[in-house]
Design an enzyme around this catalytic site. Structure first.
Site, mmCIF file in Angstrom:
data_model
loop_
_atom_site.group_PDB
_atom_site.id
_atom_site.type_symbol
_atom_site.label_atom_id
_atom_site.label_comp_id
_atom_site.label_asym_id
_atom_site.label_seq_id
_atom_site.Cartn_x
_atom_site.Cartn_y
_atom_site.Cartn_z
ATOM 1 N N GLY A 11 48.308 43.928 41.224
ATOM 2 C CA GLY A 11 47.409 44.955 40.680
ATOM 3 C C GLY A 11 45.968 44.495 40.651
ATOM 4 O O GLY A 11 45.296 44.603 39.626
ATOM 5 N N TYR A 155 54.572 49.462 25.171
ATOM 6 C CA TYR A 155 53.633 48.467 25.704
ATOM 7 C C TYR A 155 53.760 47.127 24.967
ATOM 8 O O TYR A 155 53.850 46.064 25.592
ATOM 9 C CB TYR A 155 52.218 49.020 25.578
ATOM 10 N N LYS A 159 54.919 43.491 26.430
ATOM 11 C CA LYS A 159 54.037 42.321 26.396
ATOM 12 C C LYS A 159 54.640 41.173 25.578
ATOM 13 O O LYS A 159 54.399 40.002 25.860
ATOM 14 C CB LYS A 159 52.658 42.727 25.851
HETATM 15 P P1 NAP Z 1 43.693 48.564 34.963
HETATM 16 O O1 NAP Z 1 42.227 48.555 35.200
HETATM 17 O O2 NAP Z 1 44.369 49.835 34.626
HETATM 18 O O3 NAP Z 1 44.404 47.862 36.222
HETATM 19 C C1 NAP Z 1 45.786 47.743 36.319
HETATM 20 C C2 NAP Z 1 46.143 47.480 37.758
HETATM 21 O O4 NAP Z 1 47.577 47.382 37.865
HETATM 22 C C3 NAP Z 1 45.712 48.637 38.672
HETATM 23 O O5 NAP Z 1 45.117 48.139 39.839
HETATM 24 C C4 NAP Z 1 47.027 49.326 38.970
HETATM 25 O O6 NAP Z 1 47.052 49.997 40.211
HETATM 26 C C5 NAP Z 1 47.991 48.145 38.987
HETATM 27 N N1 NAP Z 1 49.362 48.589 38.919
HETATM 28 C C6 NAP Z 1 49.909 49.533 38.083
HETATM 29 N N2 NAP Z 1 51.200 49.710 38.364
HETATM 30 C C7 NAP Z 1 51.498 48.862 39.397
HETATM 31 C C8 NAP Z 1 52.681 48.599 40.126
HETATM 32 N N3 NAP Z 1 53.827 49.242 39.872
HETATM 33 N N4 NAP Z 1 52.639 47.674 41.124
HETATM 34 C C9 NAP Z 1 51.472 47.017 41.402
HETATM 35 N N5 NAP Z 1 50.320 47.236 40.747
HETATM 36 C C10 NAP Z 1 50.338 48.161 39.744
HETATM 37 O O7 NAP Z 1 44.067 47.598 33.772
HETATM 38 P P2 NAP Z 1 43.406 46.226 33.260
HETATM 39 O O8 NAP Z 1 42.743 46.535 31.993
HETATM 40 O O9 NAP Z 1 42.675 45.548 34.346
HETATM 41 O O10 NAP Z 1 44.752 45.431 32.894
HETATM 42 C C11 NAP Z 1 45.255 44.345 33.658
HETATM 43 C C12 NAP Z 1 46.335 43.664 32.844
HETATM 44 O O11 NAP Z 1 45.780 43.198 31.610
HETATM 45 C C13 NAP Z 1 47.491 44.596 32.458
HETATM 46 O O12 NAP Z 1 48.707 43.895 32.509
HETATM 47 C C14 NAP Z 1 47.160 44.982 31.052
HETATM 48 O O13 NAP Z 1 48.296 45.359 30.319
HETATM 49 C C15 NAP Z 1 46.548 43.688 30.540
HETATM 50 N N6 NAP Z 1 45.709 43.851 29.359
HETATM 51 C C16 NAP Z 1 44.578 44.615 29.400
HETATM 52 C C17 NAP Z 1 43.822 44.747 28.234
HETATM 53 C C18 NAP Z 1 42.558 45.573 28.204
HETATM 54 O O14 NAP Z 1 41.996 45.725 27.115
HETATM 55 N N7 NAP Z 1 42.062 46.081 29.312
HETATM 56 C C19 NAP Z 1 44.220 44.116 27.070
HETATM 57 C C20 NAP Z 1 45.366 43.342 27.066
HETATM 58 C C21 NAP Z 1 46.106 43.215 28.221
HETATM 59 P P3 NAP Z 1 46.910 51.631 40.219
HETATM 60 O O15 NAP Z 1 45.583 51.956 39.710
HETATM 61 O O16 NAP Z 1 47.090 51.981 41.642
HETATM 62 O O17 NAP Z 1 48.017 52.161 39.354
#
Ligand code: NAP
Length: 247
Positions: A11, A155, A159
């Site tokens: 991702g 979620y 996690k």
């Molecule tokens: P994001 O901007 O929504 O990016 C998530 C990425 O994962 C997107 O590129 C998405 O692709 C991809 N993805 C979703 N389903 C997938 C699948 N089945 N196979 C392969 N790729 C897939 O989110 P982010 O904020 O960067 O988050 C990245 C990680 O950090 C996640 O695990 C999230 O739970 C974790 N996290 C984020 C935060 C926060 O505050 N942002 C906090 C704690 C943890 P598509 O767009 O094509 O679906």
């Protein structure tokens, strides 16, 4: 710090994954930018183009991490192209927030499938490929996996599951020199948190000792540390990167 290492970041067409891909490349790694479907192809190719235009090596590989066969293909394609895999970052993740009594079965299953089953699928095949060479796995969990959060039972369960998975695989494959660690980000400015109202963000800031949301680079820095030899004696660890929010 990552010279000649081969890294897959799931991702990584946008958000935290993209920042990790760019930082790993700057540290000398060859990068596999994973994305789940055609709608994200252009964004993934653009990350690859950025890296190539600066003289680095990268390729984009389409694979939905929830699909066992596609996860296997992701690892196989990496090994057949670059000869090995040194680093896997399980970053792909989604949210589908709702209070328990109103959450549908589909919303629960979708989040568990991407966030937890996806980690199992990719790690299983990556570890197989790392058995002789050693390697590093970095799993992106969340502080809500430690503390829980209203509206996020799917979620936060996924996690928290990642944390148990991380510690187990660290114990199972430490003797093969495979280090497995997790990062628990707090609130980071990406598309995932863009949807939150300003009033909600202000309320959150009050609970964060550093008084601001984090940015993706701040997660990438810790992911770089964990992938590098600076962390050569660190395994089974969960590092909070949350401005102090969950302590
Ligand atoms: P994001 O901007 O929504 O990016 C998530 C990425 O994962 C997107 O590129 C998405 O692709 C991809 N993805 C979703 N389903 C997938 C699948 N089945 N196979 C392969 N790729 C897939 O989110 P982010 O904020 O960067 O988050 C990245 C990680 O950090 C996640 O695990 C999230 O739970 C974790 N996290 C984020 C935060 C926060 O505050 N942002 C906090 C704690 C943890 P598509 O767009 O094509 O679906």
């Amino acid at each position: 710090m990552l010279k000649n290492q081969v890294a897959i970041i799931t991702g990584s067409a946008r958000g935290i994954g993209k920042e990790i891909a760019l930082m790993y490349y700057k540290q000398g790694a060859k990068i596999v930018v994973n994305y789940p479907g055609d709608f994200e192809k252009e964004a993934a190719e653009s990350v690859v183009e950025t890296i190539r235009s600066e003289g680095g090596e990268a390729m984009a590989v389409c694979a939905d991490v929830t699909n066992f066969k596609e996860a296997e293909e992701l690892i196989k394609t990496t090994v057949s192209t670059y000869g090995k895999i040194d680093i896997l970052v399980n970053n792909a993740g989604i949210t589908k927030d709702m209070l328990l009594t109103r959450m549908t079965e589909a919303e629960f299953d979708a989040v568990i499938n991407v966030n937890l089953k996806g980690v199992f699928n990719c790690t299983k095949f990556a570890v197989k490929a790392m058995l002789k060479t050693g390697g590093k796995i970095i799993n992106i969990s969340s502080i809500v996996g430690l503390s829980g959060n209203v509206g996020q039972c799917n979620y936060s369960a996924s996690k928290a599951g990642i944390i148990g998975f991380t510690k187990t695989i660290a114990k199972e494959y430490g003797s093969r020199n495979i280090r497995v660690n997790a990062i628990a980000p707090g609130f980071i400015q990406t598309d995932m948190t863009k949807v939150l109202k300003e009033s909600v963000k202000e309320e959150m800031n009050k609970q964060i000792p550093l008084k601001r949301l984090g940015n993706p680079e701040e997660i990438a820095k810790v992911a770089t540390f964990l992938a590098s030899d600076l962390a050569s004696y660190v395994t089974g660890e969960v590092i909070r990167v949350d401005g102090g929010m969950a302590m």
